[in-house]
Design a protein around this motif. Sequence first.
Motif, mmCIF file in Angstrom:
data_model
loop_
_atom_site.group_PDB
_atom_site.id
_atom_site.type_symbol
_atom_site.label_atom_id
_atom_site.label_comp_id
_atom_site.label_asym_id
_atom_site.label_seq_id
_atom_site.Cartn_x
_atom_site.Cartn_y
_atom_site.Cartn_z
ATOM 1 N N GLU A 9 43.735 -40.883 15.232
ATOM 2 C CA GLU A 9 43.285 -39.718 16.130
ATOM 3 C C GLU A 9 44.449 -39.907 17.099
ATOM 4 O O GLU A 9 44.602 -38.775 17.742
ATOM 5 N N GLY A 10 45.257 -40.774 16.925
ATOM 6 C CA GLY A 10 46.454 -40.556 18.060
ATOM 7 C C GLY A 10 46.804 -41.957 18.776
ATOM 8 O O GLY A 10 46.225 -42.865 18.221
ATOM 9 N N THR A 11 47.658 -41.944 19.751
ATOM 10 C CA THR A 11 47.973 -43.020 20.493
ATOM 11 C C THR A 11 47.238 -43.477 21.567
ATOM 12 O O THR A 11 46.826 -42.584 22.310
ATOM 13 N N GLY A 12 47.007 -44.689 21.750
ATOM 14 C CA GLY A 12 46.339 -45.397 23.021
ATOM 15 C C GLY A 12 47.305 -45.492 24.051
ATOM 16 O O GLY A 12 48.205 -45.146 24.149
ATOM 17 N N ALA A 13 47.014 -46.713 24.768
ATOM 18 C CA ALA A 13 47.649 -47.182 25.573
ATOM 19 C C ALA A 13 49.009 -47.648 25.305
ATOM 20 O O ALA A 13 49.258 -48.152 23.990
ATOM 21 N N ASN A 14 49.961 -47.525 26.157
ATOM 22 C CA ASN A 14 51.515 -48.084 25.781
ATOM 23 C C ASN A 14 51.847 -49.105 27.226
ATOM 24 O O ASN A 14 51.557 -48.594 28.457
ATOM 25 N N HIS A 15 51.926 -50.193 27.111
ATOM 26 C CA HIS A 15 52.226 -51.248 28.127
ATOM 27 C C HIS A 15 53.484 -51.831 28.163
ATOM 28 O O HIS A 15 53.770 -52.529 27.286
ATOM 29 N N LYS A 16 54.353 -51.764 29.245
ATOM 30 C CA LYS A 16 55.481 -52.568 29.407
ATOM 31 C C LYS A 16 55.476 -53.942 29.869
ATOM 32 O O LYS A 16 54.450 -54.240 30.561
ATOM 33 N N ILE A 17 55.909 -54.717 28.965
ATOM 34 C CA ILE A 17 55.916 -56.122 29.167
ATOM 35 C C ILE A 17 57.359 -56.774 29.759
ATOM 36 O O ILE A 17 58.227 -56.313 29.137
ATOM 37 N N ASP A 18 57.222 -57.351 30.917
ATOM 38 C CA ASP A 18 58.237 -58.082 31.495
ATOM 39 C C ASP A 18 58.407 -59.401 30.949
ATOM 40 O O ASP A 18 57.780 -60.270 30.911
ATOM 41 N N GLY A 19 59.723 -59.644 30.577
ATOM 42 C CA GLY A 19 59.772 -61.015 29.890
ATOM 43 C C GLY A 19 59.255 -61.099 28.503
ATOM 44 O O GLY A 19 59.159 -60.290 27.682
ATOM 45 N N ILE A 20 58.956 -62.575 28.288
ATOM 46 C CA ILE A 20 58.490 -63.103 27.031
ATOM 47 C C ILE A 20 56.902 -62.847 27.079
ATOM 48 O O ILE A 20 56.263 -63.164 27.859
ATOM 49 N N MET A 21 56.491 -62.366 25.818
ATOM 50 C CA MET A 21 55.103 -62.235 25.518
ATOM 51 C C MET A 21 54.403 -63.620 25.468
ATOM 52 O O MET A 21 54.776 -64.254 24.754
ATOM 53 N N ARG A 22 53.469 -63.943 26.430
ATOM 54 C CA ARG A 22 52.748 -65.212 26.170
ATOM 55 C C ARG A 22 51.418 -64.957 26.025
ATOM 56 O O ARG A 22 50.878 -63.751 26.176
ATOM 57 N N MET A 23 50.525 -65.747 25.508
ATOM 58 C CA MET A 23 49.239 -65.581 25.178
ATOM 59 C C MET A 23 48.224 -65.116 26.531
ATOM 60 O O MET A 23 47.299 -64.303 26.182
ATOM 61 N N ASP A 24 48.415 -65.717 27.652
ATOM 62 C CA ASP A 24 47.746 -65.115 28.586
ATOM 63 C C ASP A 24 48.174 -63.573 29.099
ATOM 64 O O ASP A 24 47.139 -62.808 29.525
ATOM 65 N N ASN A 25 49.280 -63.205 28.948
ATOM 66 C CA ASN A 25 49.902 -61.897 29.194
ATOM 67 C C ASN A 25 49.144 -60.993 28.232
ATOM 68 O O ASN A 25 48.594 -59.748 28.480
ATOM 69 N N TYR A 26 49.058 -61.325 26.832
ATOM 70 C CA TYR A 26 48.434 -60.846 25.713
ATOM 71 C C TYR A 26 46.981 -60.451 26.061
ATOM 72 O O TYR A 26 46.639 -59.142 25.776
ATOM 73 N N VAL A 27 46.437 -61.377 26.531
ATOM 74 C CA VAL A 27 44.792 -61.297 26.832
ATOM 75 C C VAL A 27 44.681 -60.274 27.963
ATOM 76 O O VAL A 27 43.919 -59.443 27.861
ATOM 77 N N ASP A 28 45.573 -60.368 29.082
ATOM 78 C CA ASP A 28 45.391 -59.344 30.180
ATOM 79 C C ASP A 28 45.835 -58.077 29.667
ATOM 80 O O ASP A 28 45.019 -57.032 30.206
ATOM 81 N N VAL A 62 43.627 -66.420 22.757
ATOM 82 C CA VAL A 62 43.436 -64.850 22.258
ATOM 83 C C VAL A 62 42.178 -64.701 21.163
ATOM 84 O O VAL A 62 41.302 -63.925 21.354
ATOM 85 N N THR A 63 42.172 -65.391 20.443
ATOM 86 C CA THR A 63 40.922 -65.697 19.347
ATOM 87 C C THR A 63 39.709 -65.582 20.143
ATOM 88 O O THR A 63 38.710 -65.008 19.761
ATOM 89 N N LYS A 64 39.598 -66.443 21.144
ATOM 90 C CA LYS A 64 38.136 -66.628 21.978
ATOM 91 C C LYS A 64 38.259 -65.318 22.913
ATOM 92 O O LYS A 64 37.027 -64.959 22.710
ATOM 93 N N TRP A 65 39.158 -64.709 23.256
ATOM 94 C CA TRP A 65 38.911 -63.545 24.058
ATOM 95 C C TRP A 65 38.362 -62.372 23.017
ATOM 96 O O TRP A 65 37.438 -61.737 23.407
ATOM 97 N N LEU A 66 39.086 -62.377 21.944
ATOM 98 C CA LEU A 66 38.551 -61.295 20.764
ATOM 99 C C LEU A 66 37.118 -61.747 20.615
ATOM 100 O O LEU A 66 36.185 -60.727 20.513
ATOM 101 N N LYS A 67 36.701 -62.843 20.245
ATOM 102 C CA LYS A 67 35.268 -63.233 19.789
ATOM 103 C C LYS A 67 34.379 -62.984 21.030
ATOM 104 O O LYS A 67 33.366 -62.461 20.755
ATOM 105 N N ASP A 68 34.558 -63.416 22.285
ATOM 106 C CA ASP A 68 34.000 -63.270 23.467
ATOM 107 C C ASP A 68 33.589 -61.839 23.695
ATOM 108 O O ASP A 68 32.596 -61.475 24.106
ATOM 109 N N ASN A 69 34.492 -60.880 23.325
ATOM 110 C CA ASN A 69 34.563 -59.351 23.736
ATOM 111 C C ASN A 69 34.195 -58.652 22.535
ATOM 112 O O ASN A 69 34.289 -57.323 22.450
#
Length: 125
Positions: A9-28, A62-69
């Motif tokens: 249907e189109g694009t969703g969100a687009n989010h700028k990441i400062d620095g290196i992507m870490r798992m806690d950033n990805y969950v956020d 990340v796997t836990k967050w996906l499962k929990d949600n």
Amino acid sequence: MLWGCFAAEGTGANHKIDGIMRMDNYVDIMEQHLKTSARKLKLDRKWVFRIDNDPTHTSKVVTKWLKDNKVKVLEWPSQSPDLNPIEHLWTELKNCVRARRPTNLTQLHQLCQEEWANIHPYYCG
């Protein structure tokens, strides 16, 4: 670096990441944008999230967050070629932003947001 999502249907969100992507950033980022993007794109409850096998994406946190949600994830075999369809959107975004010739990082980010929102669903389906 940017994080983005899309559906036919189109694009969703687009989010700028400062620095290196870490798992806690990805969950956020997923907490902030994943389900809101699914609602914006009017996806029913049966949508499936597609991620590649990047260690950040497949970490226990990340796997836990996906499962929990209750986010259903498309199974993706390890060592498979990167056939991620979002790569086509990143190319389209780069071409559109490059054509507008940003002169600083602030303008670059602003143009990325604008052009991401303007990508036609044709490129997403």
